[in-house]
Design a protein around this motif. Structure first.
Motif, PDB file in Angstrom:
ATOM      1  N   TYR A   1      15.106  71.332  -1.432  1.00  0.00           N
ATOM      2  CA  TYR A   1      16.231  72.121  -1.009  1.00  0.00           C
ATOM      3  C   TYR A   1      16.765  71.770   0.149  1.00  0.00           C
ATOM      4  CZ  TYR A   1      18.578  76.613  -0.620  1.00  0.00           C
ATOM      5  OH  TYR A   1      19.672  77.418  -0.261  1.00  0.00           O
ATOM      6  N   ASP A   2      18.004  71.499   0.513  1.00  0.00           N
ATOM      7  CA  ASP A   2      18.560  71.091   1.634  1.00  0.00           C
ATOM      8  C   ASP A   2      19.015  72.404   2.030  1.00  0.00           C
ATOM      9  OD1 ASP A   2      19.841  69.654   3.731  1.00  0.00           O
ATOM     10  OD2 ASP A   2      21.139  68.610   2.697  1.00  0.00           O
ATOM     11  N   GLU A   3      18.560  72.767   3.224  1.00  0.00           N
ATOM     12  CA  GLU A   3      18.999  74.194   3.929  1.00  0.00           C
ATOM     13  C   GLU A   3      20.315  73.978   4.589  1.00  0.00           C
ATOM     14  OE1 GLU A   3      16.959  77.320   6.793  1.00  0.00           O
ATOM     15  OE2 GLU A   3      15.846  75.475   6.420  1.00  0.00           O
ATOM     16  N   GLU A   4      20.623  72.613   5.201  1.00  0.00           N
ATOM     17  CA  GLU A   4      21.787  72.388   5.787  1.00  0.00           C
ATOM     18  C   GLU A   4      23.047  72.500   4.697  1.00  0.00           C
ATOM     19  OE1 GLU A   4      21.602  69.073   8.085  1.00  0.00           O
ATOM     20  OE2 GLU A   4      20.321  69.397   9.106  1.00  0.00           O
ATOM     21  N   MET A   5      22.966  72.044   3.539  1.00  0.00           N
ATOM     22  CA  MET A   5      24.087  72.054   2.614  1.00  0.00           C
ATOM     23  C   MET A   5      24.065  73.352   1.902  1.00  0.00           C
ATOM     24  SD  MET A   5      23.804  68.397   0.752  1.00  0.00           S
ATOM     25  CE  MET A   5      25.153  68.810  -0.325  1.00  0.00           C
ATOM     26  N   MET A   6      23.006  74.049   1.906  1.00  0.00           N
ATOM     27  CA  MET A   6      22.960  75.313   1.130  1.00  0.00           C
ATOM     28  C   MET A   6      22.202  76.266   1.865  1.00  0.00           C
ATOM     29  SD  MET A   6      22.722  74.274  -2.951  1.00  0.00           S
ATOM     30  CE  MET A   6      22.449  75.795  -3.221  1.00  0.00           C
ATOM     31  N   PRO A   7      22.542  77.081   3.061  1.00  0.00           N
ATOM     32  CA  PRO A   7      21.716  77.736   4.026  1.00  0.00           C
ATOM     33  C   PRO A   7      21.722  79.058   3.332  1.00  0.00           C
ATOM     34  CG  PRO A   7      24.064  77.729   4.862  1.00  0.00           C
ATOM     35  CD  PRO A   7      24.090  76.808   3.683  1.00  0.00           C
ATOM     36  N   LEU A   8      20.521  79.648   3.698  1.00  0.00           N
ATOM     37  CA  LEU A   8      20.331  80.964   2.817  1.00  0.00           C
ATOM     38  C   LEU A   8      20.844  82.227   3.940  1.00  0.00           C
ATOM     39  CD1 LEU A   8      16.418  80.759   2.201  1.00  0.00           C
ATOM     40  CD2 LEU A   8      18.483  80.385   0.565  1.00  0.00           C
ATOM     41  N   SER A   9      21.427  83.063   3.238  1.00  0.00           N
ATOM     42  CA  SER A   9      21.968  84.183   4.223  1.00  0.00           C
ATOM     43  C   SER A   9      20.978  85.062   4.783  1.00  0.00           C
ATOM     44  CB  SER A   9      22.622  85.095   3.079  1.00  0.00           C
ATOM     45  OG  SER A   9      21.883  85.886   2.384  1.00  0.00           O
ATOM     46  N   ASP A  10      21.072  85.950   5.860  1.00  0.00           N
ATOM     47  CA  ASP A  10      19.967  86.574   6.210  1.00  0.00           C
ATOM     48  C   ASP A  10      19.319  87.834   5.216  1.00  0.00           C
ATOM     49  OD1 ASP A  10      20.418  85.575   8.868  1.00  0.00           O
ATOM     50  OD2 ASP A  10      22.070  87.363   9.555  1.00  0.00           O
ATOM     51  N   ASN A  11      20.286  88.080   4.363  1.00  0.00           N
ATOM     52  CA  ASN A  11      19.871  88.891   3.245  1.00  0.00           C
ATOM     53  C   ASN A  11      18.569  88.157   2.296  1.00  0.00           C
ATOM     54  OD1 ASN A  11      19.770  91.496   1.738  1.00  0.00           O
ATOM     55  ND2 ASN A  11      21.266  90.736   0.154  1.00  0.00           N
ATOM     56  N   GLU A  12      19.087  87.062   2.051  1.00  0.00           N
ATOM     57  CA  GLU A  12      18.168  86.178   1.174  1.00  0.00           C
ATOM     58  C   GLU A  12      16.900  85.987   2.071  1.00  0.00           C
ATOM     59  OE1 GLU A  12      21.085  83.496  -1.430  1.00  0.00           O
ATOM     60  OE2 GLU A  12      20.799  83.217   0.501  1.00  0.00           O
ATOM     61  N   TRP A  13      16.949  85.775   3.092  1.00  0.00           N
ATOM     62  CA  TRP A  13      15.613  85.402   3.867  1.00  0.00           C
ATOM     63  C   TRP A  13      14.832  86.952   4.036  1.00  0.00           C
ATOM     64  CZ3 TRP A  13      13.342  81.242   4.943  1.00  0.00           C
ATOM     65  CH2 TRP A  13      14.182  79.950   5.198  1.00  0.00           C
ATOM     66  N   HIS A  14      15.584  87.938   4.043  1.00  0.00           N
ATOM     67  CA  HIS A  14      14.686  89.188   4.270  1.00  0.00           C
ATOM     68  C   HIS A  14      14.114  89.549   2.935  1.00  0.00           C
ATOM     69  CE1 HIS A  14      13.689  93.001   5.582  1.00  0.00           C
ATOM     70  NE2 HIS A  14      14.393  93.596   4.508  1.00  0.00           N
ATOM     71  N   SER A  15      15.008  89.283   1.928  1.00  0.00           N
ATOM     72  CA  SER A  15      14.477  89.713   0.454  1.00  0.00           C
ATOM     73  C   SER A  15      13.338  88.594   0.288  1.00  0.00           C
ATOM     74  CB  SER A  15      15.491  89.408  -0.434  1.00  0.00           C
ATOM     75  OG  SER A  15      15.219  89.445  -1.648  1.00  0.00           O
ATOM     76  N   LEU A  16      13.342  87.392   0.334  1.00  0.00           N
ATOM     77  CA  LEU A  16      12.011  86.716   0.141  1.00  0.00           C
ATOM     78  C   LEU A  16      10.870  87.013   0.930  1.00  0.00           C
ATOM     79  CD1 LEU A  16      13.640  82.954   0.016  1.00  0.00           C
ATOM     80  CD2 LEU A  16      12.097  83.987  -1.658  1.00  0.00           C
ATOM     81  N   CYS A  17      11.174  87.275   2.221  1.00  0.00           N
ATOM     82  CA  CYS A  17       9.931  87.639   3.116  1.00  0.00           C
ATOM     83  C   CYS A  17       9.260  88.929   2.638  1.00  0.00           C
ATOM     84  CB  CYS A  17      10.499  87.698   4.394  1.00  0.00           C
ATOM     85  SG  CYS A  17      10.532  86.088   5.245  1.00  0.00           S
ATOM     86  N   ALA A  18      10.218  90.042   2.318  1.00  0.00           N
ATOM     87  CA  ALA A  18       9.767  91.317   1.712  1.00  0.00           C
ATOM     88  C   ALA A  18       9.116  91.028   0.455  1.00  0.00           C
ATOM     89  CB  ALA A  18      11.140  92.173   1.638  1.00  0.00           C
ATOM     90  N   HIS A  19       9.562  90.410  -0.560  1.00  0.00           N
ATOM     91  CA  HIS A  19       8.858  90.213  -1.796  1.00  0.00           C
ATOM     92  C   HIS A  19       7.468  89.451  -1.436  1.00  0.00           C
ATOM     93  CE1 HIS A  19       8.389  89.143  -5.831  1.00  0.00           C
ATOM     94  NE2 HIS A  19       7.788  88.056  -5.526  1.00  0.00           N
ATOM     95  N   ILE A  20       7.225  88.353  -0.548  1.00  0.00           N
ATOM     96  CA  ILE A  20       6.221  88.083  -0.255  1.00  0.00           C
ATOM     97  C   ILE A  20       4.968  88.887   0.342  1.00  0.00           C
ATOM     98  CG2 ILE A  20       4.789  86.176   1.007  1.00  0.00           C
ATOM     99  CD1 ILE A  20       7.506  84.653   0.982  1.00  0.00           C
TER     100      ILE A  20
ATOM    101  N   GLU B   1       0.590  92.744  -0.318  1.00  0.00           N
ATOM    102  CA  GLU B   1       0.021  94.029  -0.218  1.00  0.00           C
ATOM    103  C   GLU B   1      -0.610  94.364  -1.676  1.00  0.00           C
ATOM    104  OE1 GLU B   1      -0.578  96.524   2.199  1.00  0.00           O
ATOM    105  OE2 GLU B   1       0.043  94.964   3.671  1.00  0.00           O
ATOM    106  N   GLU B   2      -0.108  94.057  -2.567  1.00  0.00           N
ATOM    107  CA  GLU B   2      -0.401  94.532  -3.941  1.00  0.00           C
ATOM    108  C   GLU B   2      -1.671  93.494  -4.599  1.00  0.00           C
ATOM    109  OE1 GLU B   2       1.236  93.915  -8.544  1.00  0.00           O
ATOM    110  OE2 GLU B   2       2.569  94.295  -7.104  1.00  0.00           O
ATOM    111  N   HIS B   3      -1.853  92.389  -3.990  1.00  0.00           N
ATOM    112  CA  HIS B   3      -2.801  91.403  -4.225  1.00  0.00           C
ATOM    113  C   HIS B   3      -3.621  90.866  -3.213  1.00  0.00           C
ATOM    114  CE1 HIS B   3      -1.330  91.185  -8.422  1.00  0.00           C
ATOM    115  NE2 HIS B   3      -0.143  91.026  -7.869  1.00  0.00           N
ATOM    116  N   ARG B   4      -4.100  91.729  -2.348  1.00  0.00           N
ATOM    117  CA  ARG B   4      -4.998  91.200  -0.939  1.00  0.00           C
ATOM    118  C   ARG B   4      -5.564  90.065  -1.036  1.00  0.00           C
ATOM    119  NH1 ARG B   4      -4.088  95.122   2.776  1.00  0.00           N
ATOM    120  NH2 ARG B   4      -3.416  96.977   2.194  1.00  0.00           N
ATOM    121  N   GLY B   5      -6.211  89.756  -2.122  1.00  0.00           N
ATOM    122  CA  GLY B   5      -7.116  88.573  -2.061  1.00  0.00           C
ATOM    123  C   GLY B   5      -6.383  87.409  -2.462  1.00  0.00           C
TER     124      GLY B   5
END
Length: 65
Positions: A19-38, A43-47
């Motif tokens: 993935y080329d971040e310069e050609m297709m940058p992620l929006s702030d919302n996409e960054w937040h969504s990915l991090c929140a999902h992770i 939290e669900e799978h602590r191990g």
């Protein structure tokens, strides 16, 4: 979980998938969504390995799954 650290992990994973971040940058919302999902998955799978959770989230993001 530190969002800046997660963003770094996501960036590394995106590069791994060609993935080329310069050609297709992620929006702030996409960054937040990915991090929140992770963070929620950790939290669900602590191990679970964070690196695997990052790869799963990035793969789902790139494939639209």
């Amino acid at each position: 979980m530190d969002e800046r650290w997660l963003q770094k992990q996501v960036r590394n994973c995106l590069r791994h998938y060609g993935y080329d971040e310069e050609m297709m940058p992620l929006s702030d919302n996409e960054w937040h969504s990915l991090c929140a999902h992770i963070a929620a998955a950790k939290e669900e799978h602590r191990g679970a390995n964070v690196y695997e959770l990052v790869h799963d989230a990035v793969y789902r993001f790139l494939t639209g799954a």
